[in-house]
Write a protein that holds these residues in place. Structure first.
Motif, short mmCIF file in Angstrom:
data_model
loop_
_atom_site.label_atom_id
_atom_site.label_comp_id
_atom_site.label_asym_id
_atom_site.label_seq_id
_atom_site.Cartn_x
_atom_site.Cartn_y
_atom_site.Cartn_z
N ASP A 16 40.67 3.08 22.88
CA ASP A 16 39.50 2.55 22.15
C ASP A 16 39.65 2.71 20.64
O ASP A 16 38.81 2.24 19.88
N ARG A 17 40.71 3.44 20.23
CA ARG A 17 41.04 3.62 18.80
C ARG A 17 39.92 4.32 18.03
O ARG A 17 39.61 3.98 16.89
N ILE A 18 39.28 5.30 18.67
CA ILE A 18 38.28 6.12 17.99
C ILE A 18 38.97 7.38 17.48
O ILE A 18 39.61 8.10 18.26
N PRO A 19 38.89 7.67 16.18
CA PRO A 19 39.55 8.88 15.68
C PRO A 19 38.93 10.14 16.29
O PRO A 19 37.73 10.17 16.60
N LEU A 20 39.75 11.16 16.43
CA LEU A 20 39.31 12.42 17.07
C LEU A 20 38.02 12.96 16.45
O LEU A 20 37.11 13.40 17.15
N ASP A 21 37.92 12.90 15.11
CA ASP A 21 36.76 13.51 14.46
C ASP A 21 35.49 12.67 14.58
O ASP A 21 34.43 13.04 14.07
N LYS A 22 35.58 11.50 15.25
CA LYS A 22 34.37 10.68 15.45
C LYS A 22 33.85 10.80 16.88
O LYS A 22 32.87 10.15 17.26
N ILE A 23 34.52 11.60 17.70
CA ILE A 23 34.09 11.74 19.10
C ILE A 23 33.05 12.85 19.19
O ILE A 23 33.29 13.96 18.71
N PRO B 146 28.97 24.69 26.61
CA PRO B 146 27.60 24.38 27.05
C PRO B 146 27.14 25.33 28.16
O PRO B 146 27.96 25.89 28.89
N GLU B 147 25.83 25.50 28.24
CA GLU B 147 25.24 26.35 29.28
C GLU B 147 24.80 25.47 30.44
O GLU B 147 24.15 24.45 30.23
N ILE B 148 25.15 25.88 31.64
CA ILE B 148 24.70 25.17 32.84
C ILE B 148 23.69 26.07 33.53
O ILE B 148 23.98 27.22 33.85
N LYS B 149 22.50 25.51 33.78
CA LYS B 149 21.45 26.29 34.44
C LYS B 149 21.79 26.39 35.92
O LYS B 149 21.96 25.37 36.59
N VAL B 150 21.98 27.60 36.43
CA VAL B 150 22.35 27.73 37.84
C VAL B 150 21.14 27.98 38.74
O VAL B 150 21.15 27.66 39.91
N ASP B 151 20.09 28.59 38.19
CA ASP B 151 18.81 28.67 38.89
C ASP B 151 17.72 28.83 37.84
O ASP B 151 17.97 28.70 36.66
N GLU B 152 16.53 29.12 38.29
CA GLU B 152 15.39 29.20 37.36
C GLU B 152 15.60 30.21 36.25
O GLU B 152 15.12 30.06 35.14
N PRO C 160 33.35 27.81 29.09
CA PRO C 160 34.11 28.09 27.86
C PRO C 160 35.07 26.96 27.46
O PRO C 160 36.26 27.19 27.23
N PHE C 161 34.54 25.74 27.40
CA PHE C 161 35.38 24.58 27.09
C PHE C 161 34.64 23.63 26.15
O PHE C 161 33.43 23.73 25.98
N ARG C 162 35.38 22.68 25.62
CA ARG C 162 34.80 21.58 24.83
C ARG C 162 34.63 20.35 25.74
O ARG C 162 35.54 20.03 26.51
N TYR C 163 33.46 19.73 25.66
CA TYR C 163 33.17 18.53 26.45
C TYR C 163 32.72 17.38 25.55
O TYR C 163 32.07 17.62 24.52
N VAL C 164 32.98 16.14 25.98
CA VAL C 164 32.46 14.96 25.28
C VAL C 164 30.98 14.81 25.66
O VAL C 164 30.60 15.09 26.81
N GLU D 194 23.05 10.34 26.15
CA GLU D 194 21.82 11.17 26.13
C GLU D 194 22.07 12.54 25.49
O GLU D 194 21.19 13.40 25.51
N GLY D 195 23.30 12.76 25.02
CA GLY D 195 23.60 14.04 24.39
C GLY D 195 23.93 15.14 25.39
O GLY D 195 23.90 16.33 25.06
#
Ligand SMILES: C[S@@+](CC[C@H](N)C(=O)[O-])C[C@H]1O[C@@H](n2cnc3c(N)ncnc32)[C@H](O)[C@@H]1O
Length: 206
Positions: free
Chosen positions: A147-154, A160-166, A173-177, A181-182
């Protein structure tokens, strides 16, 4: 401008088993590769390894038992390597036809198992300083070279925190795109697996 040559994304499976986490990541790479018209090859799959149901029938996956160095001309292959000194750029989409990733579960702290592929002599490129899951690394690479999008524009999020219960949540411990909706993009079924595994404790493989 998009290159007319169909790109190939190769994940060299480096673990002896195929964990549930990896199979969700590989299935997600297969679906997205199919949808974006690129080839996805899972290489070095042991003859004795039986693919789990979700992978055996997924569209867009080519299984190869041989190892990547026997399949392609080395100068056309780019290894995505967290220890490389040069960042991947859209121009690398013209230089390379094949993009190679370690089929390794992420670990914290990272153990540099990508070195198993680096020592075979492939030219390396980095996707920034933070460890990504394998499906995220493939997604980001496709966005850059296809798609030719430069790395710094992604748009991305770290840890991120994932809610596992209430009451509790788990930090990944990773980077995600990020999606429109953000929210961090994760393979289908991954949040449920994280919840299930967090009940038992993750161990050292995440
Ligand atoms: C989960 S990562 C594994 C990283 C790992 N802890 C290691 O031992 O090398 C799986 C694959 O995604 C790719 N990858 C992940 N983050 C990357 C980054 N920041 N730059 C380049 N490649 C990356 C690499 O191909 C890596 O082998």
């Amino acid at each position: 401008m998009v290159s007319p040559i169909k790109k190939t994304f190769v994940v060299e499976h480096l673990d002896p088993e195929l964990e549930a986490w990896s199979s969700l990541e590989y299935a997600s790479i297969a679906r997205e590769s199919q949808a974006s018209g690129v080839r996805f090859l899972l290489s070095s799959v042991p003859n004795t390894l039986k693919l789990p149901e979700n992978l055996a029938h997924v569209q867009g996956l080519e299984v190869e038992h041989d190892s990547v160095e026997n399949l392609f001309d080395k100068p056309r292959v780019c290894l995505l390597d967290p220890a490389a000194t040069q960042e991947l750029s859209p121009a690398d989409g013209d230089k390379f036809d094949v993009f190679l990733f370690g089929g390794i579960l992420g670990d914290d702290p990272p153990r540099d198992r990508t070195s198993e592929l680096r020592k075979k002599g492939f030219e390396g490129r980095r996707l920034g300083p933070v460890q990504m899951t394998t499906d995220t690394a493939v997604r980001v690479t496709r966005m850059i070279v296809q798609d030719r999008i430069p790395l710094d524009k992604i748009p991305y999020v770290d840890n991120p925190e994932i809610k596992v219960d209430e009451h509790e949540s788990t930090e990944m411990p990773f980077r995600y795109v990020l999606d429109k909706e953000g929210k961090p993009i994760m393979p289908e079924g991954m949040v449920d697996l994280i919840k299930k595994d967090s009940e038992r404790g993750f161990g050292d493989l995440i």
